[in-house]
Write a protein that holds these residues in place. Structure first.
Motif, PDB file in Angstrom:
ATOM      1  N   LYS A   9       0.818  -1.226   0.000  1.00  0.00           N
ATOM      2  CA  LYS A   9       0.000   0.000   0.000  1.00  0.00           C
ATOM      3  C   LYS A   9       0.845   1.266   0.000  1.00  0.00           C
ATOM      4  O   LYS A   9       0.323   2.369  -0.158  1.00  0.00           O
ATOM      5  CB  LYS A   9      -0.935   0.004   1.218  1.00  0.00           C
ATOM      6  N   GLN A  19      -4.768   9.862  -6.963  1.00  0.00           N
ATOM      7  CA  GLN A  19      -5.969   9.030  -6.793  1.00  0.00           C
ATOM      8  C   GLN A  19      -7.187   9.844  -6.353  1.00  0.00           C
ATOM      9  O   GLN A  19      -8.278   9.309  -6.196  1.00  0.00           O
ATOM     10  CB  GLN A  19      -5.698   7.933  -5.758  1.00  0.00           C
ATOM     11  N   LYS A 149     -15.008   7.036   1.398  1.00  0.00           N
ATOM     12  CA  LYS A 149     -14.874   5.942   0.415  1.00  0.00           C
ATOM     13  C   LYS A 149     -13.400   5.546   0.255  1.00  0.00           C
ATOM     14  O   LYS A 149     -13.087   4.403  -0.042  1.00  0.00           O
ATOM     15  CB  LYS A 149     -15.429   6.398  -0.930  1.00  0.00           C
ATOM     16  N   GLN A 150     -12.506   6.517   0.389  1.00  0.00           N
ATOM     17  CA  GLN A 150     -11.064   6.227   0.280  1.00  0.00           C
ATOM     18  C   GLN A 150     -10.365   6.739   1.547  1.00  0.00           C
ATOM     19  O   GLN A 150     -10.696   7.825   2.034  1.00  0.00           O
ATOM     20  CB  GLN A 150     -10.455   6.983  -0.897  1.00  0.00           C
ATOM     21  N   LYS A 172      -7.907  -1.376   6.484  1.00  0.00           N
ATOM     22  CA  LYS A 172      -8.949  -0.412   6.094  1.00  0.00           C
ATOM     23  C   LYS A 172      -8.414   0.670   5.140  1.00  0.00           C
ATOM     24  O   LYS A 172      -9.169   1.471   4.610  1.00  0.00           O
ATOM     25  CB  LYS A 172      -9.471   0.324   7.345  1.00  0.00           C
ATOM     26  N   THR A 174      -6.669   2.657   2.014  1.00  0.00           N
ATOM     27  CA  THR A 174      -6.568   2.551   0.552  1.00  0.00           C
ATOM     28  C   THR A 174      -5.091   2.593   0.130  1.00  0.00           C
ATOM     29  O   THR A 174      -4.636   1.777  -0.655  1.00  0.00           O
ATOM     30  CB  THR A 174      -7.324   3.728  -0.115  1.00  0.00           C
TER      31      THR A 174
END
Ligand code: COA
Length: 431
Positions: A9, A19, A149-150, A172, A174
């Protein structure tokens, strides 16, 4: 296993910014939660990003963020939920908007009123179980992490690892990046003679064994430093700062007589000098919880003998307290002032103090006024206020009539303004 996932990640702040889509609604937690490398990278990306503006929400920003950069105006919308220097200035220049509200409502407003796309935050390095701590900010972080959401994290070795309800697991997240940069620090508290006098007056009202909340500004800090001789104090506060470290280290705070969370200091955020961050690192004596818990008046009231001390900008003769604006000039926010005043009132043996120097602008302006300056925002209602303090004394307002209040407030105004205030009070039938 966690290490492998961490590496998977891990990317750069610029790659995280890539992003974030145009039109995204983003938020970080309060104050030092801002991931400074990610927001800087996002600022750089905004220069070339087409499409709707990105929105950035934050309480108490302390970094000179890209979101207050005039060159990017129109490409972002910055929303300040409690303003200190940068946001105050940005609002004055038309570069930021402001969200009115109680601090404790912040977690609920995300999701209810604001659809959140991105939560980004600075965190302490991961522990061996894969957890990051939100460090100096409990506040709204858990709520934002659940609603976004991210989730992008910026791992900073300078962020203290703290305890309470304030961790997030790697699974959890992103994406994450690393940023080895010292945290923003508040200037060391300078106690001037007026703050010292006010501090001593309030200290005289605080018994051994009381549980304290000290607000933001020089006066609450001065009160803290005047409590070094007390015994068995407890801490349940919104903001954990230098004076509290001092009180714990000198032995005045033990938390032994607390009726809630005995043995622990409770806070929702920390901001101060490096001493505060060093003190907090891996310190199980301090626990951070979300602001909807710490600032809830019902929770506050479970602490017997609760004393709250907060600062304000001006007070009128009815006892209305303005703490957020100087006339029409936006200055800060409601924060937890009202909730701590109300919580203290409901606490067995509780008291609350609202304090300010008697004058501003080099002694030319009285901060006790017949009526508030036009445009001033009332933070604490006349119906909630317990006592107002200046360097000339303490005016007890709770349970006092309008006339009694005016008399008590004029008695603690600067002597140079008492005659004028008395004249105005008579005009208003308050004397
Ligand atoms: N008229 C004109 N100028 C005024 C003024 C008035 N009525 N009141 C204050 N000022 C000026 C001061 O002179 C000072 O100017 P300077 O910086 O040039 O010296 C400046 O405004 C700031 O006032 P000060 O009293 O030093 O503010 P502070 O930094 O101690 O902060 C609050 C006071 C009220 C803004 C701050 O406590 C706050 O934001 N409170 C609301 C939220 C809260 O209480 N939260 C509690 C939980 S943490």
């Amino acid at each position: 296993m966690e290490q492998a996932l961490y590496q998977e990640k891990l990317c750069t702040a610029a790659e995280i910014a890539e992003q974030i889509e145009s039109g995204s609604v983003c938020a970080c937690g309060t104050c030092l939660s801002e991931p400074a490398a990610i927001t800087a990278a996002l600022g750089a990306r905004l220069r070339t990003l087409d499409g709707p503006a990105v929105t950035h929400h934050q309480t108490m920003p302390v970094y000179p963020s890209a979101f207050f950069d005039e060159a990017l105006a129109g490409r972002y919308t910055a929303v300040s939920w409690f303003s200190t220097g940068y946001a105050r200035e940005a609002f004055a220049r038309g570069l930021a908007d402001v969200m009115p509200g109680y601090y404790r409502d912040v977690p609920a407003l995300y999701g209810e009123e604001i659809n959140l796309d991105v939560f980004y935050a600075a965190v302490s390095p991961m522990d061996r179980h894969g957890y990051f701590s939100f460090g100096t900010t409990g506040a709204e972080c858990q709520a934002l992490a659940r609603k976004a959401k991210q989730i992008f994290l910026e791992v900073n070795p300078h962020m203290p690892r703290t305890f309470g309800d304030q961790q997030i697991h790697l699974s959890k997240v992103t994406a994450l990046c690393e940023n080895d940069a010292p945290l923003a620090a508040a200037p060391p508290v300078q106690i001037d003679p007026v703050s010292e006098k006010i501090g001593a007056l309030i200290a005289g009202e605080i018994p051994d064994g009381a549980t304290l909340q000290l607000g933001i500004g020089a006066i609450p800090a001065a009160v803290g430093l005047c409590l070094r001789e007390k015994r068995d104090l407890g801490i349940h506060t919104e903001l954990f700062s230098d004076s509290m470290v001092e009180l714990i280290e000198c032995g005045a705070v033990t938390n032994d007589r607390k009726t809630l969370h005995r043995g622990k200091s409770i806070a929702t955020l920390a901001y101060g000098t490096q001493r505060v961050y060093d003190f907090l690192h891996e310190n199980v004596g301090v626990e951070f919880y979300p602001v909807n818990y710490v600032n809830d008046p019902h929770v506050i009231a479970k602490n017997d003998c609760f004393v709250s001390v907060n600062a304000c900008l001006e007070v009128d003769l009815w006892g209305q307290v303005a703490s957020e604006s100087i006339g029409t000039r936006h200055f800060s926010g409601t924060g937890g002032q009202v909730d701590f005043v109300r919580g203290a009132r409901e606490s067995k043996g509780g008291r609350s103090f609202i304090a300010m120097p008697s004058t501003a602008k080099g002694g030319t302006v009285s901060r006790i006024k017949p009526v508030l300056t036009a445009g001033a925002i009332v933070t604490t209602s006349k119906n909630d206020v317990d006592a107002v303090v200046t360097e000339y004394g303490i005016a007890r307002l709770r349970g006092r009539t309008a006339k009694q209040r005016a008399t008590a407030l004029i008695a603690i105004a600067h002597p140079a303004f008492r005659e004028e205030l008395t004249y105005e009070a008579k005009q208003m039938n308050l004397m």
